[in-house]
Scaffold this motif. Structure first.
Motif, PDB file in Angstrom:
ATOM      1  N   PRO A   1       5.386 -50.407 -26.432  1.00 27.91           N
ATOM      2  CA  PRO A   1       4.390 -49.480 -27.003  1.00 27.91           C
ATOM      3  C   PRO A   1       3.209 -50.174 -27.665  1.00 27.91           C
ATOM      4  O   PRO A   1       2.129 -49.577 -27.774  1.00 27.91           O
ATOM      5  CB  PRO A   1       5.194 -48.657 -28.007  1.00 27.91           C
ATOM      6  N   GLU A   2       3.392 -51.413 -28.111  1.00 33.55           N
ATOM      7  CA  GLU A   2       2.268 -52.127 -28.716  1.00 33.55           C
ATOM      8  C   GLU A   2       1.319 -52.700 -27.669  1.00 33.55           C
ATOM      9  O   GLU A   2       0.191 -53.071 -27.982  1.00 33.55           O
ATOM     10  CB  GLU A   2       2.765 -53.249 -29.626  1.00 33.55           C
ATOM     11  N   ASN A   3       1.796 -52.764 -26.423  1.00 32.76           N
ATOM     12  CA  ASN A   3       1.000 -53.375 -25.365  1.00 32.76           C
ATOM     13  C   ASN A   3       1.031 -52.519 -24.097  1.00 32.76           C
ATOM     14  O   ASN A   3       1.636 -52.888 -23.086  1.00 32.76           O
ATOM     15  CB  ASN A   3       1.539 -54.784 -25.050  1.00 32.76           C
ATOM     16  N   PRO A   4       0.408 -51.340 -24.121  1.00 32.17           N
ATOM     17  CA  PRO A   4       0.389 -50.493 -22.925  1.00 32.17           C
ATOM     18  C   PRO A   4      -0.329 -51.200 -21.771  1.00 32.17           C
ATOM     19  O   PRO A   4      -1.256 -51.978 -21.985  1.00 32.17           O
ATOM     20  CB  PRO A   4      -0.361 -49.246 -23.383  1.00 32.17           C
ATOM     21  N   ARG A   5       0.140 -50.903 -20.553  1.00 35.42           N
ATOM     22  CA  ARG A   5      -0.338 -51.624 -19.372  1.00 35.42           C
ATOM     23  C   ARG A   5      -0.706 -50.639 -18.263  1.00 35.42           C
ATOM     24  O   ARG A   5       0.102 -49.803 -17.864  1.00 35.42           O
ATOM     25  CB  ARG A   5       0.776 -52.570 -18.915  1.00 35.42           C
ATOM     26  N   VAL A   6      -1.938 -50.735 -17.759  1.00 38.47           N
ATOM     27  CA  VAL A   6      -2.438 -49.817 -16.740  1.00 38.47           C
ATOM     28  C   VAL A   6      -1.742 -50.066 -15.408  1.00 38.47           C
ATOM     29  O   VAL A   6      -1.606 -51.205 -14.950  1.00 38.47           O
ATOM     30  CB  VAL A   6      -3.965 -49.946 -16.583  1.00 38.47           C
TER      31      VAL A   6
ATOM     32  N   PRO B   1     -18.541 -53.899 -26.178  1.00 38.03           N
ATOM     33  CA  PRO B   1     -17.856 -52.883 -25.378  1.00 38.03           C
ATOM     34  C   PRO B   1     -16.674 -52.290 -26.143  1.00 38.03           C
ATOM     35  O   PRO B   1     -16.023 -52.980 -26.931  1.00 38.03           O
ATOM     36  CB  PRO B   1     -17.374 -53.659 -24.160  1.00 38.03           C
ATOM     37  N   HIS B   2     -16.433 -51.013 -25.893  1.00 31.69           N
ATOM     38  CA  HIS B   2     -15.303 -50.318 -26.526  1.00 31.69           C
ATOM     39  C   HIS B   2     -14.471 -49.758 -25.377  1.00 31.69           C
ATOM     40  O   HIS B   2     -14.535 -48.581 -25.062  1.00 31.69           O
ATOM     41  CB  HIS B   2     -15.806 -49.211 -27.447  1.00 31.69           C
ATOM     42  N   ASP B   3     -13.697 -50.615 -24.750  1.00 29.80           N
ATOM     43  CA  ASP B   3     -13.046 -50.301 -23.482  1.00 29.80           C
ATOM     44  C   ASP B   3     -11.524 -50.202 -23.598  1.00 29.80           C
ATOM     45  O   ASP B   3     -10.792 -50.462 -22.648  1.00 29.80           O
ATOM     46  CB  ASP B   3     -13.418 -51.336 -22.419  1.00 29.80           C
ATOM     47  N   GLY B   4     -11.059 -49.821 -24.807  1.00 32.90           N
ATOM     48  CA  GLY B   4      -9.618 -49.715 -25.005  1.00 32.90           C
ATOM     49  C   GLY B   4      -9.279 -48.684 -26.063  1.00 32.90           C
ATOM     50  O   GLY B   4     -10.087 -47.796 -26.375  1.00 32.90           O
ATOM     51  N   ILE B   5      -8.081 -48.797 -26.619  1.00 33.80           N
ATOM     52  CA  ILE B   5      -7.605 -47.883 -27.662  1.00 33.80           C
ATOM     53  C   ILE B   5      -7.046 -48.702 -28.822  1.00 33.80           C
ATOM     54  O   ILE B   5      -6.606 -49.838 -28.652  1.00 33.80           O
ATOM     55  CB  ILE B   5      -6.506 -46.940 -27.130  1.00 33.80           C
ATOM     56  N   SER B   6      -7.077 -48.108 -30.007  1.00 29.57           N
ATOM     57  CA  SER B   6      -6.442 -48.737 -31.167  1.00 29.57           C
ATOM     58  C   SER B   6      -4.979 -48.317 -31.219  1.00 29.57           C
ATOM     59  O   SER B   6      -4.661 -47.135 -31.033  1.00 29.57           O
ATOM     60  CB  SER B   6      -7.146 -48.316 -32.466  1.00 29.57           C
ATOM     61  N   VAL B   7      -4.096 -49.271 -31.497  1.00 26.01           N
ATOM     62  CA  VAL B   7      -2.675 -48.983 -31.666  1.00 26.01           C
ATOM     63  C   VAL B   7      -2.312 -49.220 -33.131  1.00 26.01           C
ATOM     64  O   VAL B   7      -2.452 -50.322 -33.659  1.00 26.01           O
ATOM     65  CB  VAL B   7      -1.791 -49.877 -30.766  1.00 26.01           C
ATOM     66  N   ILE B   8      -1.862 -48.148 -33.804  1.00 26.92           N
ATOM     67  CA  ILE B   8      -1.461 -48.227 -35.207  1.00 26.92           C
ATOM     68  C   ILE B   8       0.064 -48.173 -35.288  1.00 26.92           C
ATOM     69  O   ILE B   8       0.701 -47.364 -34.615  1.00 26.92           O
ATOM     70  CB  ILE B   8      -2.058 -47.060 -36.019  1.00 26.92           C
ATOM     71  N   LYS B   9       0.628 -49.020 -36.131  1.00 24.21           N
ATOM     72  CA  LYS B   9       2.072 -49.000 -36.396  1.00 24.21           C
ATOM     73  C   LYS B   9       2.295 -48.440 -37.802  1.00 24.21           C
ATOM     74  O   LYS B   9       1.732 -48.950 -38.772  1.00 24.21           O
ATOM     75  CB  LYS B   9       2.654 -50.407 -36.289  1.00 24.21           C
TER      76      LYS B   9
ATOM     77  N   PHE C   1      -5.464 -53.785 -29.995  1.00 22.47           N
ATOM     78  CA  PHE C   1      -6.515 -53.029 -29.335  1.00 22.47           C
ATOM     79  C   PHE C   1      -6.481 -53.414 -27.853  1.00 22.47           C
ATOM     80  O   PHE C   1      -7.245 -54.268 -27.405  1.00 22.47           O
ATOM     81  CB  PHE C   1      -7.897 -53.317 -29.936  1.00 22.47           C
ATOM     82  N   PRO C   2      -5.546 -52.814 -27.086  1.00 20.20           N
ATOM     83  CA  PRO C   2      -5.439 -53.176 -25.676  1.00 20.20           C
ATOM     84  C   PRO C   2      -6.652 -52.727 -24.876  1.00 20.20           C
ATOM     85  O   PRO C   2      -7.108 -51.584 -25.003  1.00 20.20           O
ATOM     86  CB  PRO C   2      -4.171 -52.441 -25.214  1.00 20.20           C
TER      87      PRO C   2
END
Length: 508
Positions: free
Chosen positions: A314-319, A235-243, A257-258
Motif C-alpha cells: 500500500p505504500e508503493n502502488p504500482r501501475v 510536475p505533479h504526476d502522482g499521489i500522496s500516501v499518508i500513514k 509520493f509514488p
C-alpha cells in the motif's frame, strides 16, 4: 416491478417521453460551449468554492424550457419525479452549514455528509426520519469525507491561512498557505474532536482509505500544479500516501509520493491534453481513486487518463495498465469496480459539474460513464472499452448535469449501480452486459431555476444497508427506497461501514 426505459414518471402514473428537440434548449446562446472549453484550462472540476451564482441562458432557452415544463416533458421547478419502483422517504434540508453539500460515508447507524463548510452526522437508524447528531463547522472545500473505526478523514483542496477550522481563504502563492488532510476522532459521534492535520502537495481534492489493523493508509488525489504555488509545483504526476497510526493519529504523515505517470518534461508523462488532444484535460495528478483491498487492486481516474494499479504494497502502488479516451472523455473523474473485479466504470465529468451536458447536442457518449472490462491476469491485465452509459432523460439548459459519484448495489451475479447526476438526479442502472447497459430506476427534481443555470443536484448517491442515500448540493440529504425484483436481494447485505471509494467484498 419493471420500468419503461425513457419516460419520466410522476408517482402513480407514467410520464411522457422526451422528444429530441429538448436537446436544443441546452445548446442555446453559446453558453454551453463556453463552459466546456473553459474547464480543461481551469482544471477545477466539481463546483468551486464560491456560492452557486445563477448564470444567464438565452431568452430562447428559457422559453423552450418553459414550454417543455408546460408539456410535461420536464418536471416543474423543484418538482420531484421518479420511477414507480423508487420511493422518496425523507429529505433533511441544510441547517447551519450553508455551503455546497459533497460526499457521504457510513458507519453503523450513522451517515456522514460532507459540506464545503464542514460536515454533518446523521442517525439513520430510522431511514424515514434521519436525525442530526452533530454539525461541525470546518471550512475547506471539498471536504471529501471518509471514516474508519474511530477516525474521520476530511479533504481540504482550497488554500487556507492555516490548518485550523477557523482558517480563512488565502492565496496559494503564499508559502504559509495550507491544504491537505484533516483527521477527527469520532468515538463520540455527538462531539467529534479534531486531532491531526497533514499538509499535502496541491492539497487534497479527494482521498481514498486503505485500512489495515494498526494503520490506515490514505491515498490523496490532487492536481493542477503551478510554478507560482510554493507547495504545488509541477510536475505533479502522482499521489500522496499518508500513514495514520490508529492509536496515535497525531503522528500521521506523508510516507511516499509514488509517480504514476513517469515521463520527461515539466508535466511528467500523463495525457498532454489540449492542443494535442483538444477538449481533454492535461493529466497533472488524479481526481479520484477507488480501491479493492481484498484483491490488492485500485482504479484511478486521473484527469486525462484511467489507470489500473496494484496496491499489494500500500505504500508503493504500482501501475498495471493505463487507458485514454481522447474522443469522448474530457475529465476522468471517478471509478467503480464490479463485485468480481473484472470491470471498471469510469466517469467523465464533462463541464466540471457546472454545465448542462445532458442533452441531444452533447449526445450519449460525452459526460457519460465508460464501461471497461478487465481482461487477463496479474501484471498482464488490461482495460478494454465496451460501452458508454448516460441517463436517457434530457435536462434543461438551466440544469447542470453530468456523470458523478455512485456505488454498487450488491446483488450476486449482477452488476448494478446507483449513481448521482447532479440535476439529472439519481439513476439506478444495470451493466451486467458491459456492452448494453440500461437504466432500471430513477429519481430527480425539476430545475432549481427556469431563468438561469444554478449549480445543484445530487453530488453522491450510494446504496447502504437497504436504502439509497443522496447528498444534494442545494436541497440537502435524501433517503430513497427501491423496490424491484432485480435489486431486492441487496437488502439482505448488511455492512458495518462503507466508504464507497474503499469498495468492500460485499459477499465475504
Amino acid at each position: 416491478m419493471t420500468l419503461l426505459n425513457h419516460p419520466r414518471t410522476r408517482p402513480g402514473r407514467l410520464g411522457r417521453t422526451r422528444p429530441g428537440r429538448l436537446g436544443v434548449v441546452a445548446a442555446c446562446a453559446g453558453l454551453l460551449a463556453a463552459l466546456l472549453t473553459a474547464v480543461p484550462a481551469a482544471a477545477t472540476p466539481d463546483p468551486g468554492d464560491g456560492p452557486a451564482a445563477e448564470r444567464q441562458v438565452s431568452q430562447e432557452a428559457r422559453a423552450r424550457a418553459a414550454e417543455a415544463i408546460a408539456d410535461g416533458e420536464l418536471p416543474g421547478q423543484d418538482e420531484i419525479v421518479h420511477s414507480d419502483n423508487i420511493e422518496h422517504l425523507a429529505n433533511i434540508p441544510k441547517d447551519v452549514l450553508p455551503g455546497i453539500n459533497s460526499d457521504l460515508a457510513f458507519q453503523g447507524r450513522y451517515a456522514f455528509a460532507g459540506n464545503y463548510d464542514g460536515f454533518r452526522i446523521f442517525d439513520i437508524s430510522d431511514p424515514r426520519a434521519p436525525k442530526t447528531v452533530a454539525q461541525v463547522l470546518c471550512p475547506g472545500s471539498q471536504n471529501d469525507i471518509s471514516v474508519s473505526g474511530d477516525l474521520l478523514f476530511l479533504s481540504t483542496d482550497s488554500s487556507r491561512s492555516d490548518s485550523s477550522c477557523n482558517s480563512t481563504t488565502q492565496p496559494a502563492t503564499e508559502k504559509s498557505s495550507w491544504e491537505g488532510m484533516k483527521i477527527f476522532d469520532i468515538s463520540d459521534k455527538r462531539n467529534p474532536k479534531y486531532v491531526a492535520a497533514v499538509e499535502t502537495a496541491c492539497g487534497s481534492h479527494t482521498h481514498t482509505l486503505v485500512p489495515e489493523r494498526r494503520n490506515v493508509y490514505v491515498y490523496v488525489s490532487s492536481y493542477s500544479p503551478n510554478a507560482t504555488y510554493p507547495d504545488c509545483q509541477p510536475p505533479h504526476d502522482g499521489i500522496s500516501v499518508i500513514k495514520v497510526p490508529r492509536k496515535a493519529p497525531e503522528r500521521a504523515a506523508v510516507v511516499n509520493f509514488p509517480v504514476l505517470f513517469p515521463g520527461e518534461g515539466p508535466d511528467g508523462g500523463g495525457n498532454p491534453g489540449s492542443p494535442t488532444n483538444p477538449g481533454v484535460s492535461k493529466t497533472t495528478g488524479c481526481h479520484d481513486i477507488t480501491v479493492l483491498p481484498e484483491k490488492d487492486l485500485a482504479a484511478g481516474a486521473c484527469m486525462g487518463d484511467g489507470i489500473l494499479f496494484s496496491i499489494e504494497d500500500p505504500e508503493n502502488p504500482r501501475v498495471i495498465d493505463r487507458v485514454q479516451d481522447n474522443v469522448n472523455f474530457a475529465f476522468w473523474h471517478s471509478a467503480t469496480f464490479n463485485q468480481k473485479a473484472n470491470k471498471v466504470v469510469f466517469t467523465d465529468e464533462l463541464g466540471g459539474g457546472g454545465a448542462a451536458t445532458c442533452n441531444a447536442e452533447i449526445g450519449p457518449n460525452r459526460g457519460a460513464d465508460g464501461i471497461y472490462d478487465i481482461v487477463g491476469k496479474g501484471d498482464k491485465r488490461k482495460l478494454v472499452f465496451r460501452s458508454y452509459y448516460k441517463i436517457p432523460r434530457y435536462q434543461a439548459a438551466t440544469e447542470n448535469c453530468v456523470a458523478h459519484n455512485g456505488s454498487l448495489i450488491p446483488v450476486k451475479g449482477k452488476d448494478l449501480m446507483v449513481q448521482a447526476w447532479y440535476q439529472g438526479g439519481v439513476s439506478v442502472w444495470d451493466f451486467t452486459d458491459s456492452s448494453h447497459p440500461k437504466e432500471i430506476a430513477y429519481f430527480e427534481r425539476g430545475p432549481l431555476s427556469t431563468t438561469g443555470l444554478v449549480t445543484g443536484g445530487a453530488w453522491s448517491a450510494y446504496y447502504y444497508n437497504g436504502h439509497i442515500y443522496s447528498n444534494d448540493i442545494a436541497k440537502g440529504f435524501d433517503v430513497l427506497k427501491i423496490d424491484d425484483r432485480r435489486t431486492d436481494p441487496a437488502k439482505r447485505v448488511r455492512l458495518g461501514e462503507l466508504n464507497v471509494q474503499t469498495q468492500p467484498d460485499y459477499f465475504d
